[in-house]
Design a protein around this motif. Structure first.
Motif, short mmCIF file in Angstrom:
data_model
loop_
_atom_site.label_atom_id
_atom_site.label_comp_id
_atom_site.label_asym_id
_atom_site.label_seq_id
_atom_site.Cartn_x
_atom_site.Cartn_y
_atom_site.Cartn_z
N GLU A 363 0.89 -1.01 0.18
CA GLU A 363 -0.24 0.12 -0.23
C GLU A 363 1.10 0.78 0.14
OE1 GLU A 363 -3.95 0.69 2.53
OE2 GLU A 363 -2.15 1.14 3.56
N ARG A 364 1.87 0.79 0.61
CA ARG A 364 3.28 2.22 0.72
C ARG A 364 3.13 2.59 -0.97
NH1 ARG A 364 8.51 2.70 0.52
NH2 ARG A 364 9.59 4.04 1.98
N GLU A 365 3.49 1.80 -1.01
CA GLU A 365 4.23 1.88 -2.56
C GLU A 365 3.21 2.43 -3.58
OE1 GLU A 365 7.68 1.11 -3.55
OE2 GLU A 365 7.52 1.25 -1.21
N ILE A 366 1.50 2.07 -3.65
CA ILE A 366 0.91 2.60 -4.25
C ILE A 366 0.59 4.17 -4.08
CG2 ILE A 366 -1.66 2.52 -4.57
CD1 ILE A 366 -1.80 -0.15 -3.99
N ILE A 367 0.74 4.60 -2.34
CA ILE A 367 0.98 5.88 -2.35
C ILE A 367 2.27 6.47 -2.76
CG2 ILE A 367 0.72 7.61 -0.08
CD1 ILE A 367 -1.25 5.27 1.36
N LYS A 368 3.59 6.91 -2.63
CA LYS A 368 4.03 6.73 -2.98
C LYS A 368 4.81 6.58 -4.01
CE LYS A 368 7.50 6.97 0.18
NZ LYS A 368 8.86 6.76 1.00
N LEU A 369 4.83 6.37 -4.81
CA LEU A 369 5.08 5.21 -6.55
C LEU A 369 4.05 5.31 -7.49
CD1 LEU A 369 8.41 3.53 -5.95
CD2 LEU A 369 8.86 6.65 -5.90
N GLY A 370 2.80 4.95 -7.03
CA GLY A 370 1.68 4.64 -8.34
C GLY A 370 2.44 3.24 -8.78
N ASN A 371 2.88 2.57 -7.68
CA ASN A 371 3.21 0.87 -7.96
C ASN A 371 1.66 0.58 -8.16
OD1 ASN A 371 4.34 -1.50 -8.70
ND2 ASN A 371 5.80 -0.89 -7.22
N LEU A 372 1.65 -0.50 -9.15
CA LEU A 372 -0.07 -1.45 -9.19
C LEU A 372 0.10 -2.20 -7.72
CD1 LEU A 372 2.35 -4.42 -11.43
CD2 LEU A 372 1.44 -2.59 -11.82
N SER A 373 -1.45 -2.19 -8.23
CA SER A 373 -2.45 -2.36 -6.67
C SER A 373 -1.54 -3.66 -5.58
CB SER A 373 -4.08 -3.06 -7.08
OG SER A 373 -2.98 -4.51 -7.90
N ILE A 374 -2.08 -4.31 -4.72
CA ILE A 374 -1.28 -4.88 -3.80
C ILE A 374 -1.16 -6.06 -4.31
CG2 ILE A 374 -1.34 -5.94 -1.54
CD1 ILE A 374 -3.39 -3.44 -0.59
N ASP A 375 -2.10 -6.61 -5.00
CA ASP A 375 -2.63 -7.97 -5.35
C ASP A 375 -1.73 -8.26 -6.53
OD1 ASP A 375 -4.14 -9.34 -3.57
OD2 ASP A 375 -5.99 -9.07 -4.78
N ASP A 376 -1.28 -7.17 -7.47
CA ASP A 376 -0.56 -7.55 -8.97
C ASP A 376 0.86 -7.22 -7.99
OD1 ASP A 376 -2.65 -8.18 -10.70
OD2 ASP A 376 -2.68 -5.49 -10.83
N GLN A 377 1.02 -6.54 -6.67
CA GLN A 377 2.87 -6.57 -6.20
C GLN A 377 3.44 -7.29 -6.21
OE1 GLN A 377 3.58 -3.23 -4.08
NE2 GLN A 377 2.02 -2.51 -3.77
N VAL A 378 1.75 -8.47 -5.75
CA VAL A 378 1.82 -10.45 -5.08
C VAL A 378 2.24 -11.10 -5.71
CG1 VAL A 378 0.78 -11.69 -2.78
CG2 VAL A 378 1.10 -9.65 -2.62
N ARG A 379 1.75 -11.06 -6.97
CA ARG A 379 1.79 -11.57 -8.31
C ARG A 379 3.07 -11.62 -8.43
NH1 ARG A 379 -3.79 -9.33 -9.72
NH2 ARG A 379 -5.26 -11.33 -8.68
N LEU A 380 3.65 -10.43 -9.15
CA LEU A 380 4.67 -10.31 -8.77
C LEU A 380 6.06 -11.44 -8.30
CD1 LEU A 380 7.07 -9.15 -11.22
CD2 LEU A 380 7.28 -7.56 -9.66
N PHE A 381 5.22 -10.93 -6.67
CA PHE A 381 6.54 -11.63 -5.65
C PHE A 381 6.68 -13.00 -5.43
CE2 PHE A 381 5.90 -7.38 -3.60
CZ PHE A 381 6.56 -7.13 -3.77
N ASP A 409 10.46 1.79 -18.66
CA ASP A 409 11.46 1.21 -17.15
C ASP A 409 11.32 1.58 -16.17
OD1 ASP A 409 13.32 0.10 -19.64
OD2 ASP A 409 13.70 2.25 -19.89
N SER A 410 10.18 1.94 -15.81
CA SER A 410 10.01 2.58 -14.37
C SER A 410 9.28 0.66 -13.95
CB SER A 410 8.36 3.51 -14.09
OG SER A 410 7.92 3.65 -14.61
N PHE A 411 8.77 0.60 -14.33
CA PHE A 411 8.60 -0.92 -13.77
C PHE A 411 9.66 -1.53 -12.52
CE2 PHE A 411 7.86 -4.80 -13.89
CZ PHE A 411 6.22 -5.51 -13.42
N ILE A 412 10.66 -1.29 -13.34
CA ILE A 412 11.99 -2.46 -13.04
C ILE A 412 12.45 -1.44 -11.33
CG2 ILE A 412 14.30 -2.99 -12.99
CD1 ILE A 412 11.98 -4.96 -13.59
N GLU A 413 12.16 -0.10 -11.75
CA GLU A 413 12.83 1.14 -10.91
C GLU A 413 11.86 0.88 -9.74
OE1 GLU A 413 13.53 4.06 -12.95
OE2 GLU A 413 14.83 3.76 -14.89
N LYS A 414 10.87 0.44 -10.21
CA LYS A 414 9.82 1.38 -8.69
C LYS A 414 9.77 -0.08 -7.75
CE LYS A 414 5.63 3.77 -11.22
NZ LYS A 414 4.71 3.39 -11.18
#
Length: 534
Positions: A363-381, A409-414
């Motif tokens: 959730e922190r990453e969504i707020i700070k960096l506009g990252n993927l949803s929680i579940d999409d981040q988890v799917r990547l992990f 390129d920001s996908f990997i950077e995030k």
């Protein structure tokens, strides 16, 4: 250094020096023209130090025309046999740099801290092996690294300590390429091969170096090898080889293994010294934050407040604190506002503490960096854990972007800056090793929930075989996640049908017969642990 024939003379702690030398000379056992190397035990039978200079003078009087050298046995080994072999950078030189260290306690003593007990063990004789146990994230690796740094500061002035720290998480893929692992030397060889070390120990020299106390070896995360290799790694043979091959008569062998409780306790070995790390209590958590934040009282109070929210309850009155959570709070890797309505369908933040922490970090990453949803981040992990065993090299980045249909390129950077990951030396991996197994467990749970058991592939089959075992900690986690979310009778019927599919000769040719039996066993165990009346 030597141009002619050499004679070696060994004086043990029981040797009567003057009479022995007199006998050697009178019976002309020694040649006056040959150089002499005299090797002696360091301590005599009363525990006093043997006088090397005195022995040298006795020999010089009889053989004054040739080169004479006197060594303590350990000294000779390191100076003449393998000093140059310690020059490679696979050996750590007391530079782990553990900061903000709070000394934890173990199940052995409520008065002596873990690092003190480690020092006692290191100073003892005839205790070659120590196993540091504990749950994932509790700080086993940190304690060992702190101990090694302190030990190195003390002993390195005398050139008496060489540290080989083997983190299995970093070499597990290389280990898996071997058909069999049953000796400490196998792990050294894998490390040497991976780092392209040319000037290296052979098996006998490694045994001698360890036995003489010139090297301490740490095997960090043995549970990963036990889980990943299965029958290819016979832990009983491995432990026996340590006692048989690396502990002859000097009683100075020192080997440390870190391992999660379950993986060790299911293998009962005696007599081996073990200690299990305890979590932090409130006093230790308080000290941890005070040490880090110093005079910044607001940050200290906020950190302690957040730690209390994430603490586990040992009983009704006392909370316990897991070090990896305190570390994330300290590094500001979690938001300081508790929100019970985290948007996730994969994790169970209201039921499982680790899920709550991971959800908050995402959730922190969504707020700070506009990252993927929680579940999409988890799917990547999950993908990183299952397909890459928790370690992404730079050459994998384009493939990951393609697999997740991301062009930027920001996908990997995030994700390189993500609180659950660590980016270092062009490698992106989980910040805490136990996340690798954690996300593999989530994969198993999602697979079972999807009601499509036939979608299995080899990677998933291997993980199921490794993770689902009766009464194992990983199995208990799976049970907790599946309880009240599946219809047991429906799952049982689906598993029965799937077992028939596994047994048919036409299906799943990516598995050999033995793996098919293992997979069927795992599914049967899954039914046992999920069944409410078994």
């Amino acid at each position: 250094d030597y141009s002619s024939s050499i004679e070696f003379i060994y004086f043990s702690k029981h040797t009567v020096q003057h009479k022995t030398l007199e006998n050697l000379v009178n019976n002309k056992i020694l040649d006056k023209n040959n150089q002499k190397i005299i090797i002696v035990d360091e301590l005599n039978k009363k525990g006093g130090k043997i006088d090397k200079k005195g022995i040298f003078k006795q020999f010089e009087k009889e053989f004054n025309s040739v080169k004479i050298e006197v060594f303590y046995i350990e000294e000779f080994a390191i100076e003449r046999l393998f000093k140059n072999l310690f020059n490679s950078d696979i050996f750590h030189e007391g530079n782990f740099g553990i900061k903000d260290f709070i000394k934890p306690y173990t199940d052995i003593s409520d008065e002596k801290t873990a690092d003190f007990l480690l020092k006692e063990w290191y100073s003892s004789h005839n205790e070659p092996l120590l196993v540091m146990k504990g749950m994932g994230g509790i700080g086993k690796t940190t304690v060992i690294k702190y101990f090694l740094d302190e030990l190195y500061k003390t002993l390195n002035r005398q050139n008496k300590l060489n540290i080989l720290f083997i983190n299995y998480h970093e070499i597990i893929d290389d280990i898996m390429k071997n058909s069999k692992i049953d000796n400490l030397f196998d792990f050294y060889r894998i490390i040497a091969d991976k780092n392209d070390i040319q000037d290296r120990f052979d098996k006998k020299l490694l045994e001698l170096s360890i036995d003489s106390g010139n090297m301490i070896i740490v095997l960090d995360g043995l549970d990963e090898v036990i889980a990943k290799m299965g029958t290819k790694f016979n832990i009983s043979n491995f432990i026996n080889s340590i006692f048989e091959d690396y502990t002859e008569n000097l009683e100075k062998t020192k080997i440390i293994i870190t391992c999660r409780d379950y993986f060790w306790e299911k293998n009962q070995f005696q007599p081996i010294k073990t200690m299990s790390l305890k979590p932090f209590d409130k006093v230790m958590a308080d000290k941890y934050f005070k040490n880090f934040f110093g005079s910044d009282d607001n940050k200290y109070k906020n950190a302690l407040k957040l730690a209390n929210e994430f603490a586990l309850k040992e009983d009704e009155n006392e909370k316990i604190f897991i070090p990896y959570v305190l570390d994330m709070i300290k590094e500001d890797l979690l938001l300081d506002e508790i929100n019970s309505k985290l948007s996730t369908k994969i994790l169970l933040p209201n039921k499982i503490t680790n899920d709550f922490i991971i959800s908050k970090a995402c959730e922190r990453e969504i707020i700070k960096l506009g990252n993927l949803s929680i579940d999409d981040q988890v799917r990547l992990f999950i993908h990183i854990a299952v397909k890459y065993n928790g370690v992404l090299h730079e050459e994998h980045f384009p493939r990951i972007k393609s697999e997740f249909q991301q062009n930027s390129d920001s996908f990997i950077e995030k994700f390189a800056a993500h609180p659950l990951l660590e980016f270092k030396n062009k490698i992106l991996k989980f910040r805490y090793d136990f996340f690798n197994e954690f996300f593999k467990n989530i994969k198993i749970v999602n697979y079972i929930k999807d009601n499509n058991l036939k979608s299995i592939d080899r990677d998933l089959a291997e993980i199921i075989i490794q993770h689902i075992s009766y009464d194992g900690s990983l199995s208990k986690d799976i049970k907790k996640r599946l309880e009240n979310t599946i219809v047991y009778d429906e799952l049982k019927l689906e598993i029965y049908e799937f077992i028939e599919e596994i047994n048919s000769n036409q299906s799943m040719d990516f598995l050999n017969d033995y793996m098919k039996k293992q997979l069927i066993s795992s599914f049967f165990i899954l039914l046992l642990i999920l069944g409410k009346h078994n």
